[in-house]
Design a protein around this motif. Structure first.
Motif, PDB file in Angstrom:
ATOM      1  N   ILE A   1      -4.565   5.045   3.544  1.00  0.00           N
ATOM      2  CA  ILE A   1      -3.699   4.326   2.613  1.00  0.00           C
ATOM      3  C   ILE A   1      -4.440   4.013   1.317  1.00  0.00           C
ATOM      4  O   ILE A   1      -5.654   3.812   1.308  1.00  0.00           O
ATOM      5  CB  ILE A   1      -3.138   3.028   3.233  1.00  0.00           C
ATOM      6  CG1 ILE A   1      -4.257   2.007   3.477  1.00  0.00           C
ATOM      7  CG2 ILE A   1      -2.384   3.321   4.518  1.00  0.00           C
ATOM      8  CD1 ILE A   1      -3.736   0.619   3.850  1.00  0.00           C
TER       9      ILE A   1
ATOM     10  N   ARG B   1      -4.178   7.170   9.656  1.00  0.00           N
ATOM     11  CA  ARG B   1      -3.580   7.392   8.350  1.00  0.00           C
ATOM     12  C   ARG B   1      -4.527   6.859   7.285  1.00  0.00           C
ATOM     13  O   ARG B   1      -5.350   5.970   7.547  1.00  0.00           O
ATOM     14  CB  ARG B   1      -2.221   6.706   8.233  1.00  0.00           C
ATOM     15  CG  ARG B   1      -2.266   5.191   8.187  1.00  0.00           C
ATOM     16  CD  ARG B   1      -0.870   4.583   8.101  1.00  0.00           C
ATOM     17  NE  ARG B   1      -0.925   3.115   8.021  1.00  0.00           N
ATOM     18  CZ  ARG B   1       0.146   2.336   8.028  1.00  0.00           C
ATOM     19  NH1 ARG B   1       1.361   2.866   8.115  1.00  0.00           N
ATOM     20  NH2 ARG B   1       0.019   1.010   7.954  1.00  0.00           N
TER      21      ARG B   1
ATOM     22  N   PHE C   1       0.837  -1.204   0.000  1.00  0.00           N
ATOM     23  CA  PHE C   1       0.000   0.000   0.000  1.00  0.00           C
ATOM     24  C   PHE C   1       0.873   1.257   0.000  1.00  0.00           C
ATOM     25  O   PHE C   1       2.062   1.211   0.326  1.00  0.00           O
ATOM     26  CB  PHE C   1      -0.919   0.010   1.221  1.00  0.00           C
ATOM     27  CG  PHE C   1      -0.198  -0.047   2.533  1.00  0.00           C
ATOM     28  CD1 PHE C   1       0.313   1.105   3.126  1.00  0.00           C
ATOM     29  CD2 PHE C   1      -0.006  -1.252   3.188  1.00  0.00           C
ATOM     30  CE1 PHE C   1       0.991   1.066   4.326  1.00  0.00           C
ATOM     31  CE2 PHE C   1       0.671  -1.313   4.397  1.00  0.00           C
ATOM     32  CZ  PHE C   1       1.178  -0.151   4.963  1.00  0.00           C
TER      33      PHE C   1
ATOM     34  N   VAL D   1       0.967   5.136   1.657  1.00  0.00           N
ATOM     35  CA  VAL D   1       0.381   6.029   2.661  1.00  0.00           C
ATOM     36  C   VAL D   1       0.137   7.385   2.012  1.00  0.00           C
ATOM     37  O   VAL D   1       1.070   8.027   1.509  1.00  0.00           O
ATOM     38  CB  VAL D   1       1.305   6.172   3.890  1.00  0.00           C
ATOM     39  CG1 VAL D   1       0.706   7.161   4.879  1.00  0.00           C
ATOM     40  CG2 VAL D   1       1.519   4.821   4.557  1.00  0.00           C
TER      41      VAL D   1
END
Length: 423
Positions: free
Chosen positions: A316, A314, A118, A120
């Motif tokens: 992603i 976060r 992934f 971020v």
């Protein structure tokens, strides 16, 4: 299901998507061959049907011996038409079987690779720090009289639990706060069925690689849903929608069930990975050209929820191999869980473009009156797992937990969750 026109006109794009997903690009060639066979069979059937219709007209106009001869030919032609019809049906089924194995073509920019690949996009909020030994959510839940895993296991087995007292109230508060946010953004609330027919489960793409995570009741031929996305996608199956006034947005409140197959030994403590939980799911039907903008809106509403609850998180951009077959792009929002020293997924939102709508025959009428598949999107707005991040983030040295200000109205103004027995 992928667009057959896109398959024929740009097979290399679909092959590249398959490659990024870690799936077989050879399936695209198989699908092209099956499509050619299907179109040829349909064309032959239509040619014979036209010939049969023309013969019918000649028979009606003929008389005597000529008519007898033509009738014999018509009978022979009818048999050939029937055979061609069956061949066309078989070729269509064969094409459908092959093409259903191809995932939704990913959107430009989606990272290639698997679960760990992934990207971020952003991190929001300061990582919580404590001047005392932090307790995990289960220890806090037991101190508060909020979570009872032992009796959950006694009643139902591993990965089941009871939310009791303030734990039950806390889940309802989070869910109700999310529902208010959904209502404020034009969502129609639905309490959905949690048992669905095979064609609905298959239509949303949940009977592919992760079919072993789905509970099935063979005596009733029904599936227990792991998200209300399934029922919400099926809500308008086989319908033509009116999208002239903008997207159709639904918020589905339901209990969800997942076997969690393949996760043995992972997150066995507490309520992070369980077989049953509650969730409020956003689901949208919109014009294909508006889907990416709608996707951004869904993420923004999810972020608003986490910010109002004081959670650090976060966002992603999920890699292609971790999308599932239906999503062309997926953004996860992961909250910081202090005792795990890691971000853990709280919400996920997917742009499924027209993939689910093609399988479930959900269309809208475009300019000129032609019907074409809609785009569908989904995203979590609240779920039981949020309790984990909330308890751990807002804990205090004595085992009490501060209630975020935005959540207090849903708990009767309560400012602090106190350990059981404290005055």
């Amino acid at each position: 299901m992928i667009d057959p026109v896109l398959l024929r006109e740009n097979p290399e794009l679909i092959k590249a998507s398959q490659q990024a997903r870690g799936d077989s690009p050879e399936l695209v060639d198989d699908a092209l061959a099956a499509d050619a066979t299907r179109r040829s069979a349909i064309s032959e059937y239509e040619r014979l049907r036209a010939e049969q219709k023309a013969f019918g007209t000649r028979v009606a106009q003929a008389s005597g011996d000529e008519k007898k001869a033509l009738v014999a030919e018509v009978q022979s032609l009818a048999a050939r038409v029937k055979q061609a019809d069956q061949a066309a049906d078989a070729a269509s089924v064969a094409f459908d079987d092959v093409v259903r194995g191809i995932g939704n073509p990913i959107i430009d920019g989606v990272p290639a690779g698997g679960e760990d690949d992934f990207v971020v996009l952003r991190e929001v909020g300061a990582i919580p720090e404590f001047d005392f030994p932090a307790r995990d959510h289960l220890e806090l839940g037991e101190l508060l009289g909020a979570i009872d895993m032992a009796r959950g296991a006694k009643v139902s087995g591993a990965r089941f639990y009871f939310l009791r007292g303030i734990g039950a109230r806390l889940e309802l508060a989070i869910m109700s706060m999310a529902l208010d946010k959904a209502l404020g953004n034009g969502f129609v609330p639905l309490i959905t069925p949690t048992l669905v027919k095979p064609e609905i489960m298959s239509g949303t793409g949940f009977l592919g690689a992760h079919a072993d995570e789905v509970y099935y009741l063979p005596a009733d031929d029904l599936y227990l849903t792991g998200t209300s996305e399934v029922a919400l996608a099926g809500y308008h199956s086989d319908e033509i929608l009116d999208l002239t006034n903008g997207p159709m947005r639904y918020a589905g409140w339901s209990t969800c069930y997942r076997k969690e197959a393949g996760s043995h030994g992972k997150d066995t403590r507490g309520i992070i990975r369980v077989h049953q939980f509650n969730k409020l799911e956003m689901f949208v039907y919109t014009l294909p050209e508006d889907a990416e903008a709608e996707h951004a809106r869904l993420v923004a509403w999810q972020e608003e929820m986490l910010q109002e609850l004081g959670l650090s998180y976060r966002v992603i951009d999920t890699a292609a191999g971790d999308l599932g077959s239906s999503a062309a792009r997926k953004f996860d929002v992961e909250a910081w869980v202090p005792t795990q020293d890691a971000y853990r997924e709280l919400t996920s939102t997917s742009n499924c473009t027209t993939f689910q709508a093609r399988r479930l025959d959900i269309r809208y009428r475009a300019d000129g009156g032609k019907t074409t598949p809609v785009a569908t999107l989904n995203g979590t707005l609240a779920t039981t797992r949020w309790i984990v991040a909330l308890l751990e983030t807002h804990q205090q040295a004595d085992g009490s937990v501060r209630v975020p200000e935005a959540l207090r109205p849903y708990l009767g103004g309560l400012e602090t969750l106190e350990p059981v027995g404290r005055a």
